[in-house]
Design a protein around this motif. Structure first.
Motif, PDB file in Angstrom:
ATOM      1  N   GLY A  31       0.806  -1.226   0.000  1.00  0.00           N
ATOM      2  CA  GLY A  31       0.000   0.000   0.000  1.00  0.00           C
ATOM      3  C   GLY A  31       0.833   1.268   0.000  1.00  0.00           C
ATOM      4  O   GLY A  31       0.286   2.355   0.080  1.00  0.00           O
ATOM      5  N   VAL A  32       2.153   1.134  -0.092  1.00  0.00           N
ATOM      6  CA  VAL A  32       2.990   2.332   0.032  1.00  0.00           C
ATOM      7  C   VAL A  32       3.286   2.931  -1.328  1.00  0.00           C
ATOM      8  O   VAL A  32       3.790   2.253  -2.215  1.00  0.00           O
ATOM      9  CB  VAL A  32       4.332   1.976   0.708  1.00  0.00           C
ATOM     10  CG1 VAL A  32       5.192   3.212   0.868  1.00  0.00           C
ATOM     11  CG2 VAL A  32       4.081   1.347   2.040  1.00  0.00           C
ATOM     12  N   ASP A  33       2.940   4.178  -1.512  1.00  0.00           N
ATOM     13  CA  ASP A  33       3.385   4.870  -2.712  1.00  0.00           C
ATOM     14  C   ASP A  33       4.851   5.207  -2.493  1.00  0.00           C
ATOM     15  O   ASP A  33       5.382   5.047  -1.409  1.00  0.00           O
ATOM     16  CB  ASP A  33       2.600   6.174  -2.880  1.00  0.00           C
ATOM     17  CG  ASP A  33       1.130   5.883  -3.034  1.00  0.00           C
ATOM     18  OD1 ASP A  33       0.803   4.877  -3.655  1.00  0.00           O
ATOM     19  OD2 ASP A  33       0.316   6.656  -2.509  1.00  0.00           O
ATOM     20  N   ASP A  34       5.482   5.686  -3.520  1.00  0.00           N
ATOM     21  CA  ASP A  34       6.848   6.148  -3.367  1.00  0.00           C
ATOM     22  C   ASP A  34       6.840   7.233  -2.289  1.00  0.00           C
ATOM     23  O   ASP A  34       6.182   8.262  -2.447  1.00  0.00           O
ATOM     24  CB  ASP A  34       7.321   6.733  -4.705  1.00  0.00           C
ATOM     25  CG  ASP A  34       8.788   7.108  -4.661  1.00  0.00           C
ATOM     26  OD1 ASP A  34       9.317   7.249  -3.548  1.00  0.00           O
ATOM     27  OD2 ASP A  34       9.373   7.269  -5.736  1.00  0.00           O
ATOM     28  N   GLU A  37       7.304  10.863  -3.314  1.00  0.00           N
ATOM     29  CA  GLU A  37       6.189  11.639  -3.875  1.00  0.00           C
ATOM     30  C   GLU A  37       5.155  11.952  -2.814  1.00  0.00           C
ATOM     31  O   GLU A  37       4.489  12.973  -2.850  1.00  0.00           O
ATOM     32  CB  GLU A  37       5.559  10.871  -5.031  1.00  0.00           C
ATOM     33  CG  GLU A  37       6.425  10.950  -6.277  1.00  0.00           C
ATOM     34  CD  GLU A  37       6.119   9.871  -7.285  1.00  0.00           C
ATOM     35  OE1 GLU A  37       5.120   9.165  -7.098  1.00  0.00           O
ATOM     36  OE2 GLU A  37       6.882   9.731  -8.248  1.00  0.00           O
ATOM     37  N   ARG A  38       5.017  11.033  -1.866  1.00  0.00           N
ATOM     38  CA  ARG A  38       4.017  11.257  -0.823  1.00  0.00           C
ATOM     39  C   ARG A  38       4.397  12.446   0.059  1.00  0.00           C
ATOM     40  O   ARG A  38       3.586  13.290   0.375  1.00  0.00           O
ATOM     41  CB  ARG A  38       3.880  10.005   0.035  1.00  0.00           C
ATOM     42  CG  ARG A  38       2.985  10.209   1.234  1.00  0.00           C
ATOM     43  CD  ARG A  38       2.687   8.907   1.914  1.00  0.00           C
ATOM     44  NE  ARG A  38       1.857   8.062   1.074  1.00  0.00           N
ATOM     45  CZ  ARG A  38       1.107   7.092   1.542  1.00  0.00           C
ATOM     46  NH1 ARG A  38       1.063   6.843   2.804  1.00  0.00           N
ATOM     47  NH2 ARG A  38       0.383   6.350   0.741  1.00  0.00           N
ATOM     48  N   TYR A  40       6.927  14.835  -0.468  1.00  0.00           N
ATOM     49  CA  TYR A  40       7.358  16.093  -1.096  1.00  0.00           C
ATOM     50  C   TYR A  40       6.910  16.150  -2.549  1.00  0.00           C
ATOM     51  O   TYR A  40       7.648  15.745  -3.444  1.00  0.00           O
ATOM     52  CB  TYR A  40       8.883  16.234  -0.996  1.00  0.00           C
ATOM     53  CG  TYR A  40       9.335  16.242   0.433  1.00  0.00           C
ATOM     54  CD1 TYR A  40       9.057  17.328   1.247  1.00  0.00           C
ATOM     55  CD2 TYR A  40       9.973  15.152   0.981  1.00  0.00           C
ATOM     56  CE1 TYR A  40       9.418  17.331   2.588  1.00  0.00           C
ATOM     57  CE2 TYR A  40      10.337  15.142   2.324  1.00  0.00           C
ATOM     58  CZ  TYR A  40      10.058  16.237   3.106  1.00  0.00           C
ATOM     59  OH  TYR A  40      10.412  16.225   4.424  1.00  0.00           O
ATOM     60  N   ILE A  54      15.550  15.245  -5.285  1.00  0.00           N
ATOM     61  CA  ILE A  54      14.797  15.330  -4.031  1.00  0.00           C
ATOM     62  C   ILE A  54      14.157  13.980  -3.702  1.00  0.00           C
ATOM     63  O   ILE A  54      14.181  13.515  -2.566  1.00  0.00           O
ATOM     64  CB  ILE A  54      13.750  16.450  -4.141  1.00  0.00           C
ATOM     65  CG1 ILE A  54      14.466  17.793  -4.030  1.00  0.00           C
ATOM     66  CG2 ILE A  54      12.671  16.318  -3.081  1.00  0.00           C
ATOM     67  CD1 ILE A  54      13.636  18.961  -4.439  1.00  0.00           C
ATOM     68  N   VAL A  57      16.800  11.615  -2.454  1.00  0.00           N
ATOM     69  CA  VAL A  57      17.180  11.948  -1.076  1.00  0.00           C
ATOM     70  C   VAL A  57      16.162  11.370  -0.100  1.00  0.00           C
ATOM     71  O   VAL A  57      16.501  10.775   0.930  1.00  0.00           O
ATOM     72  CB  VAL A  57      17.271  13.489  -0.923  1.00  0.00           C
ATOM     73  CG1 VAL A  57      17.237  13.883   0.540  1.00  0.00           C
ATOM     74  CG2 VAL A  57      18.538  13.999  -1.577  1.00  0.00           C
ATOM     75  N   THR A  58      14.892  11.516  -0.445  1.00  0.00           N
ATOM     76  CA  THR A  58      13.836  11.000   0.446  1.00  0.00           C
ATOM     77  C   THR A  58      13.899   9.482   0.525  1.00  0.00           C
ATOM     78  O   THR A  58      13.768   8.896   1.597  1.00  0.00           O
ATOM     79  CB  THR A  58      12.452  11.415  -0.076  1.00  0.00           C
ATOM     80  OG1 THR A  58      12.510  12.769  -0.469  1.00  0.00           O
ATOM     81  CG2 THR A  58      11.390  11.241   0.983  1.00  0.00           C
ATOM     82  N   GLU A  60      16.495   7.616   0.169  1.00  0.00           N
ATOM     83  CA  GLU A  60      17.642   7.247   1.014  1.00  0.00           C
ATOM     84  C   GLU A  60      17.280   7.410   2.486  1.00  0.00           C
ATOM     85  O   GLU A  60      17.567   6.567   3.319  1.00  0.00           O
ATOM     86  CB  GLU A  60      18.846   8.156   0.700  1.00  0.00           C
ATOM     87  CG  GLU A  60      19.551   7.801  -0.587  1.00  0.00           C
ATOM     88  CD  GLU A  60      20.549   8.875  -1.003  1.00  0.00           C
ATOM     89  OE1 GLU A  60      20.939   9.693  -0.156  1.00  0.00           O
ATOM     90  OE2 GLU A  60      20.911   8.897  -2.190  1.00  0.00           O
ATOM     91  N   TYR A  62      14.457   7.203   3.929  1.00  0.00           N
ATOM     92  CA  TYR A  62      13.516   6.223   4.434  1.00  0.00           C
ATOM     93  C   TYR A  62      13.919   4.780   4.113  1.00  0.00           C
ATOM     94  O   TYR A  62      13.151   3.864   4.337  1.00  0.00           O
ATOM     95  CB  TYR A  62      12.110   6.516   3.884  1.00  0.00           C
ATOM     96  CG  TYR A  62      11.540   7.794   4.444  1.00  0.00           C
ATOM     97  CD1 TYR A  62      10.963   7.820   5.714  1.00  0.00           C
ATOM     98  CD2 TYR A  62      11.602   8.984   3.730  1.00  0.00           C
ATOM     99  CE1 TYR A  62      10.464   8.992   6.238  1.00  0.00           C
ATOM    100  CE2 TYR A  62      11.104  10.161   4.254  1.00  0.00           C
ATOM    101  CZ  TYR A  62      10.535  10.155   5.515  1.00  0.00           C
ATOM    102  OH  TYR A  62      10.035  11.318   6.036  1.00  0.00           O
ATOM    103  N   GLY A  63      15.112   4.604   3.554  1.00  0.00           N
ATOM    104  CA  GLY A  63      15.613   3.260   3.297  1.00  0.00           C
ATOM    105  C   GLY A  63      14.972   2.576   2.109  1.00  0.00           C
ATOM    106  O   GLY A  63      14.999   1.350   1.990  1.00  0.00           O
TER     107      GLY A  63
END
Lengths: 332, 617
Positions: A31-34, A37-38, A40, A54, A57-58, A60, A62-63
């Motif tokens: 159920g997780v979108d990228d 994008e969620r 930022y 960007i 970076v996000t 990275e 959040y793993g």
């Protein structure tokens, strides 16, 4: 009890644990979108290249910057070191630390609920069975019907409004300083139980009726057994027949039920905790869910699942101890 | 055995009873100037690094403890002073571009920069000279330099939010090495660059290079909370980034003990996961601006996880204000309560019905082809009765909205010519049916229209909470022979349905304002991939207007284009307005008075805080 039986049950529990662990990892990701994008969306007049940086970076942060399989192996490796990962919260606290902070508060509610439900349920159930067909028995049956129609959260709201807000007998919601000011003094313990009163009562009503019914049915079943008739024929007193012969033998299904309820000990109070502002595991899970804190959600789910697996294992082993026929059956 | 069980039960019951003492509801006996604010949420944060703590109440707390350079007034489209006192564009040589009255001269701006080879606009900022951080240190332009600089340097701050907010600043790093300088102060090369800053101005004047669009300053001015350099510079290194996954004890301490420059300071000793205490900052530089600015000495935010409990806590006097929107269903609770103030503020969030008019090829079908026909969509738009939706879905607590999707309250920018759907309902239904008769004339025995012998039937994606409005739309669209039904959108609708065109219609909340016009119009009507343009509208005229609006350097022309854009949006019948719901919130009047109702806000807002006074006795 057969050794082979114990080993089989333990291997089976380990297998279930790995299945749960795997599902626990993959299901939230379905159920997780990228997350990039969620969190930022494109801003200002940034170019696609800037936006890609960007997003990277996000990922990275959040793993999510490595393959799903690599994420899975990292996750399993972490678990082998008893590391449930770090939360997305500011400061990235360890998931295990957050769970350890909240677990005792949930245990206050759930253990109290279990003890009260069991104790009062045993008393009510035994009395109802012993007075079968009389008003005590009818009362229990009627209460059972009502309790089915009244979910715990509804009872909690009623108790909070009536005994909390209107009559002010107990706190309508938890004192916000209870946790931060807790220091193991007698005064602090009193404050905890005072604040826990309504949540525990809300949770216990259903439990009391449930255990009462189980006890009643079990006692009635045992009452019709030959050995009870024999005890009566021997001229034993009512109390001896009840406590020495009937109740002791009627306990087996109750013990099983208690064991099974251990699995719900941690996660069974989510809505009750929410209504009473009780800072336990249930509210921690809601927080994780509301903030898309997937490591925390996965950590809590895995912790709860592990408790459930362990509880089931203990019940199975205990049951086979109490009723050797189960082991014999395995042997055959 | 029964005795043992009974004893154990009695022990537990006794524990509750010994705990019984009087209930302590702090506010009741509090004679001090402390405002008790109820907040509905899962938990309170205990860390307040303003860039990182974005969930729940954290942005509210951060915005009270920290400041941005300016704040944006959406009604006037202007920036209001905060840390910054004044700003204006200057030429690449540093000459002010101002009218004789001291306002920005947009004609001159366009003239200077349209012919310029420079790829940026130069902005001069002058900040107040009497601002002090909560620890007593003076705030200077070096703090702003530090904040913007670290925001763009992902070696020190690997933080996507700050990179996004500073995307319009022409100041960049690559692997920790500055590749382009776009921030200039006395100590950071302003005079060398040709921007004259004197010794006396060195703490208060700075220059920025921003992208060559008017909207480039928006997030720099009004989104980024300014950080104290003297706190963070000694701590933050390449090995201990601002948003490190494993922050040091010192970093964590600073997260939990924020030093800002805002009107309130956090009181960490009296804050925890369920209470946050803010204390008024008596040296706040804007404190003398208004008679009653920040008269409240202390604010206690109290967490409630369940809204019903929070509402009762307000009714029973445990809190002064509930900082949460209350459903219109609760309004009757406050009837005849003279001690309760009900704020029924206009909302800014418009609910729309989005039509999938351009699905991806794999998701095309005959029914969706109909949705691509403009007249078919106009018929749907005409049949929607906004007044009825407001009355039945919102219990009257809402407003109808123009087809141009911009609020009528923005009087200078709202274009009444875009309001093309508000005329007599009967006439609208007649016109709608006439339009549909020309496209799909056949009907079944129940009056529903047929396409190739099959009933025309669409699903509308929504949440369980939106079933009310979809049921009402079902009744309204029945009048033009089109059947619609609710379809649950689930927890991840973008991935499941929307971004891959697997839907007919869906509900979408939109907010268009002057502040977000540059970003939102493009996202909702231009961008095709994974954006808010769910139905993948491709209208070359509208796209060109939106791009022109974004790139225009002439503010007056930009506003003219905004008006034209509203008309084009209306004529697409793509995001059809349903209503704007009011924001209902409540407060008690027995301890405080002077609540101000503000559009788009609950009663706990900046205007209220500036105006609140403690009731004597």
């Amino acid at each position: 009890m057969q050794k082979s039986f114990i080993i089989k049950r333990i291997i089976y529990a380990i297998f279930i644990f790995f299945v749960v662990l795997t599902l626990n990892f993959f299901i939230p990701r379905l159920g997780v979108d990228d997350p990039a994008e969620r969190y930022y969306p494109p801003q200002g007049n940034m170019s696609d290249i800037e936006y890609e940086i960007i997003k990277q970076v996000t990922r990275e942060q959040y793993g999510f910057d490595v393959s799903t399989f690599k994420q899975y192996t990292n996750y399993v490796e972490g678990l082998l070191r008893f590391d449930l990962g770090t939360s997305f919260r500011t400061g990235n606290p360890k998931v295990s630390t957050l769970i350890a902070e909240r677990l005792p508060w949930t245990l206050v509610l759930s253990v109290s609920n279990l003890v009260i439900s069991l104790c009062i349920g045993l008393i009510f159930g035994t009395v109802a069975a012993w007075k079968r067909g009389r008003w005590q028995d009818s009362l229990l049956l009627n209460l059972s019907t009502i309790s089915v129609a009244l979910p715990a959260f509804f009872i909690a709201l009623i108790l909070s409004f009536y005994f909390g807000f209107e009559l002010e007998l107990f706190p309508a919601y938890t004192n916000p300083n209870m946790v931060s000011q807790f220091d193991w003094s007698w005064e602090a313990i009193k404050v905890v139980f005072f604040n826990a009163a309504l949540p525990i009562i809300s949770m216990s009503i259903g439990g009391i009726i449930g255990y009462s019914q189980r006890t009643r049915n079990s006692v009635i079943a045992v009452t019709n057994e030959d050995f009870v008739l024999t005890a009566r024929a021997k001229g034993l007193s009512q109390n001896k027949v009840l406590f020495k012969h009937t109740l002791r033998n009627a306990m087996l299904p109750i013990v099983t039920a208690v064991g099974m309820s251990l699995s719900g000990l941690i996660g069974g109070a989510v809505i009750i905790e929410q209504i009473f502002n009780w800072n336990g595991m249930g509210t921690l899970f809601l927080e994780a869910n509301n903030t898309n804190d997937y490591p925390l959600m996965m950590g809590i789910m895995l912790f709860m699942s592990t408790i459930a697996i362990l509880a089931n294992l203990i019940v199975e082993l205990t049951y086979s101890l109490l009723d050797p026929r189960i082991t014999v059956g395995e042997k055959r | 055995m029964l005795k043992k069980i009974m004893s154990l039960t009695l022990v537990f019951i006794s524990l509750f009873l010994v705990g019984c003492s009087s209930n302590e509801y702090e506010r009741r006996d509090d004679a001090s100037n402390t405002l008790y604010v109820g907040s509905v949420g899962a938990s309170f944060p205990t860390s307040f690094m303003p860039w990182l703590s974005r969930d729940g109440i954290a942005p509210t707390i951060s915005s009270m403890v920290y400041n941005t350079l300016f704040t944006y007034d959406d009604n006037t489209g202007t920036f209001v002073e905060s840390i910054g006192k004044e700003w204006y564009y200057v030429s690449p040589e540093g000459d002010p571009i101002l009218t004789t009255e001291g306002n920005i001269d947009y004609d001159e701006l366009e003239a200077v920069y349209s012919g310029s080879d420079e790829s940026y606009l130069v902005v001069k900022i002058i900040i107040h000279d009497d601002i002090f951080w909560h620890d007593g240190e003076k705030l200077t332009v070096e703090d702003i330099y530090y904040t913007f600089d670290i925001g763009t340097n992902n070696a020190l701050s690997n933080h996507a939010g700050s990179l996004a907010w500073t995307a319009d600043l022409q100041h960049s790093y690559s692997n920790g090495v500055m590749t382009r300088q776009g921030i200039f102060t006395y100590d950071h090369g302003a005079n060398e660059r040709g921007y004259n800053i004197t010794e006396e101005e060195k703490d208060t004047v700075m220059y920025l290079h921003v992208n060559k669009v008017l909207g480039a300053i928006t997030s720099l001015f009004s989104t980024i909370l300014i950080l104290p350099e003297h706190i963070w510079e000694p701590i933050v290194t390449v090995d201990n980034q601002l948003n490190s996954k494993e922050p040091t004890a010192e970093t964590l301490y600073q997260y939990q003990h924020p030093v800002g420059s805002g009107g309130y300071k956090l009181d960490p000793e009296n804050s925890n996961a369920q209470v946050i205490t803010l204390v008024r900052y008596d040296e706040y530089h804007l404190k003398d601006g208004l008679d009653y600015l920040y008269k409240v000495e202390k604010i206690k935010f109290m967490l409630f996880q369940e809204q019903n409990v929070a509402i009762y806590a307000l009714l029973k006097g445990h809190i002064d204000i509930l900082d949460s929107t209350v459903s219109s269903n609760y309004l009757s609770l406050f009837d005849d309560r003279e001690d309760i103030f009900v704020s029924n503020a206009d909302g800014i969030f418009t609910q729309t019905l989005v039509i999938n008019l351009n699905p991806a090829t794999s998701e095309k079908n005959a029914l969706r082809d109909l949705l691509g026909i403009s007249d078919f969509r106009r018929a749907i738009a005409l049949a929607i009765n906004q007044e009825e939706l407001v009355s039945f879905v919102l219990n009257g607590a809402g407003k109808t909205v123009s087809a141009g999707l911009l609020s009528e309250n923005l009087t200078d920018f709202y274009n009444p010519d875009a309001d093309i759907l508000r005329f007599d309902l009967e006439e609208r239904i007649l016109e709608a049916n006439s339009l549909l008769d020309a496209i799909v004339p056949d009907k079944d025995h129940e009056g529903y229209r047929l396409l190739a012998g099959e009933r025309i039937k669409y699903t509308i994606l929504g949440t369980p909470g939106e079933q009310d409005v979809i049921s009402r739309l079902q009744v309204q669209l029945q009048k033009i022979g089109i059947e619609v039904e609710f379809k649950a959108k689930g927890s991840s609708p973008e991935r499941t349905y929307i971004f891959n065109s697997k839907f007919d219609m869906t509900l979408q909340g939109v907010i268009f304002s002057l502040e977000n016009a540059d970003i939102m119009y493009r996202a909702h009507f231009v961008t095709l991939s994974q954006s808010s343009n769910y139905g993948r509208l491709t209208d070359s005229v509208l796209s060109a207007k939106i791009n022109e609006m974004r790139l225009s350097l002439n503010l007056n022309y930009k506003y003219e284009l905004l008006q034209e854009i509203q008309e084009l949006i209306a004529l697409n019948y793509y995001k059809i307005p349903l209503y704007t719901s009011n924001i209902i919130s409540v407060a008690r009047t027995d301890r405080y008075e002077g609540y101000i109702v503000v559009e788009g806000s609950t009663i706990f807002n900046t205007d209220t805080l500036q105006n609140l006074r403690r009731v004597e006795g």
